[in-house]
Write an enzyme that holds these catalytic residues in place. Structure first.
Site, PDB file in Angstrom:
ATOM      1  N   GLN A  92       0.850  -1.200   0.000  1.00  0.00           N
ATOM      2  CA  GLN A  92       0.000   0.000   0.000  1.00  0.00           C
ATOM      3  C   GLN A  92       0.879   1.241   0.000  1.00  0.00           C
ATOM      4  O   GLN A  92       0.377   2.353  -0.071  1.00  0.00           O
ATOM      5  CB  GLN A  92      -0.878   0.008   1.253  1.00  0.00           C
ATOM      6  CG  GLN A  92      -1.797  -1.177   1.363  1.00  0.00           C
ATOM      7  CD  GLN A  92      -2.408  -1.281   2.751  1.00  0.00           C
ATOM      8  OE1 GLN A  92      -3.437  -0.686   3.031  1.00  0.00           O
ATOM      9  NE2 GLN A  92      -1.774  -2.026   3.627  1.00  0.00           N
ATOM     10  N   ASN A  93       2.193   1.028   0.081  1.00  0.00           N
ATOM     11  CA  ASN A  93       3.099   2.168   0.221  1.00  0.00           C
ATOM     12  C   ASN A  93       3.415   2.803  -1.125  1.00  0.00           C
ATOM     13  O   ASN A  93       3.620   2.101  -2.114  1.00  0.00           O
ATOM     14  CB  ASN A  93       4.391   1.726   0.902  1.00  0.00           C
ATOM     15  CG  ASN A  93       4.125   1.196   2.306  1.00  0.00           C
ATOM     16  OD1 ASN A  93       3.053   1.459   2.861  1.00  0.00           O
ATOM     17  ND2 ASN A  93       5.060   0.468   2.858  1.00  0.00           N
ATOM     18  N   HIS A 110      -1.620   1.188  -4.272  1.00  0.00           N
ATOM     19  CA  HIS A 110      -2.017   2.583  -4.032  1.00  0.00           C
ATOM     20  C   HIS A 110      -1.176   3.566  -4.846  1.00  0.00           C
ATOM     21  O   HIS A 110      -1.204   4.759  -4.597  1.00  0.00           O
ATOM     22  CB  HIS A 110      -1.909   2.925  -2.539  1.00  0.00           C
ATOM     23  CG  HIS A 110      -2.966   2.274  -1.698  1.00  0.00           C
ATOM     24  ND1 HIS A 110      -2.979   2.324  -0.322  1.00  0.00           N
ATOM     25  CD2 HIS A 110      -4.066   1.554  -2.039  1.00  0.00           C
ATOM     26  CE1 HIS A 110      -4.028   1.654   0.144  1.00  0.00           C
ATOM     27  NE2 HIS A 110      -4.696   1.173  -0.880  1.00  0.00           N
ATOM     28  N   THR A 178       0.536  -2.795   8.733  1.00  0.00           N
ATOM     29  CA  THR A 178      -0.642  -2.073   8.241  1.00  0.00           C
ATOM     30  C   THR A 178      -1.744  -2.128   9.296  1.00  0.00           C
ATOM     31  O   THR A 178      -1.930  -3.153   9.953  1.00  0.00           O
ATOM     32  CB  THR A 178      -1.124  -2.602   6.872  1.00  0.00           C
ATOM     33  OG1 THR A 178      -2.329  -1.928   6.519  1.00  0.00           O
ATOM     34  CG2 THR A 178      -1.348  -4.108   6.852  1.00  0.00           C
ATOM     35  N   ASN A 203       3.039  -6.574  13.515  1.00  0.00           N
ATOM     36  CA  ASN A 203       2.660  -5.202  13.836  1.00  0.00           C
ATOM     37  C   ASN A 203       3.161  -4.891  15.246  1.00  0.00           C
ATOM     38  O   ASN A 203       3.498  -5.792  16.004  1.00  0.00           O
ATOM     39  CB  ASN A 203       1.127  -5.039  13.758  1.00  0.00           C
ATOM     40  CG  ASN A 203       0.716  -3.592  13.532  1.00  0.00           C
ATOM     41  OD1 ASN A 203       1.056  -2.712  14.330  1.00  0.00           O
ATOM     42  ND2 ASN A 203       0.013  -3.334  12.437  1.00  0.00           N
TER      43      ASN A 203
HETATM   44  P1  OAD Z   1      -1.302   3.184   8.980  1.00  0.00           P
HETATM   45  O1  OAD Z   1      -0.611   4.440   9.392  1.00  0.00           O
HETATM   46  O2  OAD Z   1      -2.798   3.191   9.036  1.00  0.00           O
HETATM   47  O3  OAD Z   1      -0.833   1.981   9.911  1.00  0.00           O
HETATM   48  C1  OAD Z   1       0.517   1.688  10.107  1.00  0.00           C
HETATM   49  C2  OAD Z   1       0.601   0.439  10.972  1.00  0.00           C
HETATM   50  O4  OAD Z   1       1.952   0.080  11.110  1.00  0.00           O
HETATM   51  C3  OAD Z   1       0.030   0.597  12.374  1.00  0.00           C
HETATM   52  O5  OAD Z   1      -0.855  -0.491  12.656  1.00  0.00           O
HETATM   53  C4  OAD Z   1       1.273   0.547  13.280  1.00  0.00           C
HETATM   54  O6  OAD Z   1       1.010  -0.073  14.531  1.00  0.00           O
HETATM   55  C5  OAD Z   1       2.207  -0.290  12.440  1.00  0.00           C
HETATM   56  N1  OAD Z   1       3.644  -0.034  12.687  1.00  0.00           N
HETATM   57  C6  OAD Z   1       4.256   1.148  12.913  1.00  0.00           C
HETATM   58  N2  OAD Z   1       5.584   0.998  13.035  1.00  0.00           N
HETATM   59  C7  OAD Z   1       5.833  -0.338  12.882  1.00  0.00           C
HETATM   60  C8  OAD Z   1       7.007  -1.132  12.909  1.00  0.00           C
HETATM   61  N3  OAD Z   1       8.220  -0.607  13.096  1.00  0.00           N
HETATM   62  N4  OAD Z   1       6.875  -2.466  12.707  1.00  0.00           N
HETATM   63  C9  OAD Z   1       5.655  -3.036  12.518  1.00  0.00           C
HETATM   64  N5  OAD Z   1       4.506  -2.327  12.486  1.00  0.00           N
HETATM   65  C10 OAD Z   1       4.585  -1.001  12.666  1.00  0.00           C
HETATM   66  O7  OAD Z   1      -0.751   2.796   7.524  1.00  0.00           O
HETATM   67  P2  OAD Z   1      -1.377   1.816   6.462  1.00  0.00           P
HETATM   68  O8  OAD Z   1      -2.053   0.672   7.109  1.00  0.00           O
HETATM   69  O9  OAD Z   1      -0.312   1.522   5.481  1.00  0.00           O
HETATM   70  O10 OAD Z   1      -3.591   5.136   1.447  1.00  0.00           O
HETATM   71  O11 OAD Z   1      -2.456   2.737   5.782  1.00  0.00           O
HETATM   72  C11 OAD Z   1      -3.203   2.248   4.689  1.00  0.00           C
HETATM   73  C12 OAD Z   1      -3.490   3.363   3.713  1.00  0.00           C
HETATM   74  O12 OAD Z   1      -4.094   4.448   4.397  1.00  0.00           O
HETATM   75  C13 OAD Z   1      -2.267   3.984   3.074  1.00  0.00           C
HETATM   76  O13 OAD Z   1      -1.761   3.255   1.980  1.00  0.00           O
HETATM   77  C14 OAD Z   1      -2.771   5.317   2.634  1.00  0.00           C
HETATM   78  C15 OAD Z   1      -3.597   5.684   3.833  1.00  0.00           C
HETATM   79  O14 OAD Z   1      -4.687   6.492   3.580  1.00  0.00           O
HETATM   80  C16 OAD Z   1      -3.492   6.010   0.431  1.00  0.00           C
HETATM   81  O15 OAD Z   1      -2.803   6.995   0.475  1.00  0.00           O
HETATM   82  C17 OAD Z   1      -4.301   5.648  -0.764  1.00  0.00           C
END
Ligand code: OAD
Length: 239
Positions: A92-93, A110, A178, A203
């Site tokens: 998604q990155n 994405h 995620t 996570n």
């Molecule tokens: P989020 O910011 O929603 O979630 C990031 C996740 O990574 C969280 O659950 C954290 O707990 C976890 N996390 C943080 N640091 C970590 C680490 N060092 N190791 C393991 N886990 C860790 O990001 P996404 O789930 O990627 O869409 O968000 C999904 C989409 O929402 C993105 O692609 C973006 C956004 O709106 C678009 O821009 C289209």
């Protein structure tokens, strides 16, 4: 009998890039706590104020260009070498850290920060430079039609036919970093599980759709994922 897998799908989110210094979306200093989605990540926002939206993504580019992959990205290359043609990465990155780590078979559902798409002819322009309302399409030459190749809310995800078929056929599904709140990516684990895959989640904490995961590994992915990958490789070839 060594345990091995035929089709591995790794779904990644912003958390895999956190240890490369990139903020996640929903953390305290994350993008969505400092900007409104409606201002920068919808097609209506782009139609209303394309200059503002272009500036937003242009400003992200230098940091994403400088960022370096961390051990979580790098261990996926090792996994792909150990299981040739059997590991796909669905991300998604919009950063390019998977590519910088040498990962292959990467599907940016994405979009990618270093691309723009022409709304007139569909041409994809690769560029780390600024894209503006004055940028012309190198293919059809229309001016003012280039849009950041980022999937905005309300738009269709990219590569979904391919991803659907990967999920139907996968026997190991690994989700890394995620939050599982953005669909359809949040539903991928459910599809994989219904098709018989073993499901693992990496996570820092529990996520909202954790019901479908068989296993949860809590901790920073840069530490937990390489350890897990080493274990998979050892199990597949114990000698
Ligand atoms: P989020 O910011 O929603 O979630 C990031 C996740 O990574 C969280 O659950 C954290 O707990 C976890 N996390 C943080 N640091 C970590 C680490 N060092 N190791 C393991 N886990 C860790 O990001 P996404 O789930 O990627 O869409 O968000 C999904 C989409 O929402 C993105 O692609 C973006 C956004 O709106 C678009 O821009 C289209």
């Amino acid at each position: 009998m060594p345990k091995t897998y035929s089709n591995i799908v790794v779904l990644t989110g912003a958390g895999i890039s956190a240890e490369s210094g990139l903020a996640t979306f929903r953390s305290a200093n994350g993008l969505w706590n400092n900007h409104r989605v409606e201002d920068v990540a919808t097609i209506e926002a782009f139609q209303r104020n394309p200059e503002y939206v272009h500036d937003f993504y242009n400003e992200m580019k230098p940091e994403l260009l400088r960022a370096k992959p961390n051990p979580a990205h790098l261990c996926l290359t090792k996994l792909q070498q150990a299981f040739p043609n059997r590991v796909s990465i669905v991300t998604q990155n919009v950063d390019t850290l998977h590519e910088k780590a040498g990962n292959t078979n990467v599907y940016h559902i994405h979009g990618q920060i270093n691309q723009a798409v022409c709304l007139n002819c569909g041409h994809i322009l690769e560029s780390w430079g600024d894209i503006t309302t004055e940028t012309n399409c190198p293919h059809c030459e229309a001016v003012g039609f280039m849009k950041p190749n980022i999937v905005f809310f309300g738009e269709n995800l990219l590569y979904m036919d391919k991803v659907d078929s990967l999920l139907q056929n996968c026997d190991l599904f690994i989700s890394v970093g995620t939050s599982g709140v953005v669909f359809p990516a949040a539903a991928f684990v459910q599809i994989a599980k219904q098709n018989g895959a073993e499901t693992w989640e990496f996570n820092l904490e529990n996520t909202s759709n954790n019901y479908y995961f068989d296993h949860h590994i809590f901790g920073p992915a840069g530490t937990t994922l390489p350890r897990f990958v080493d274990g998979l490789i050892t199990e597949a070839s114990p000698d």
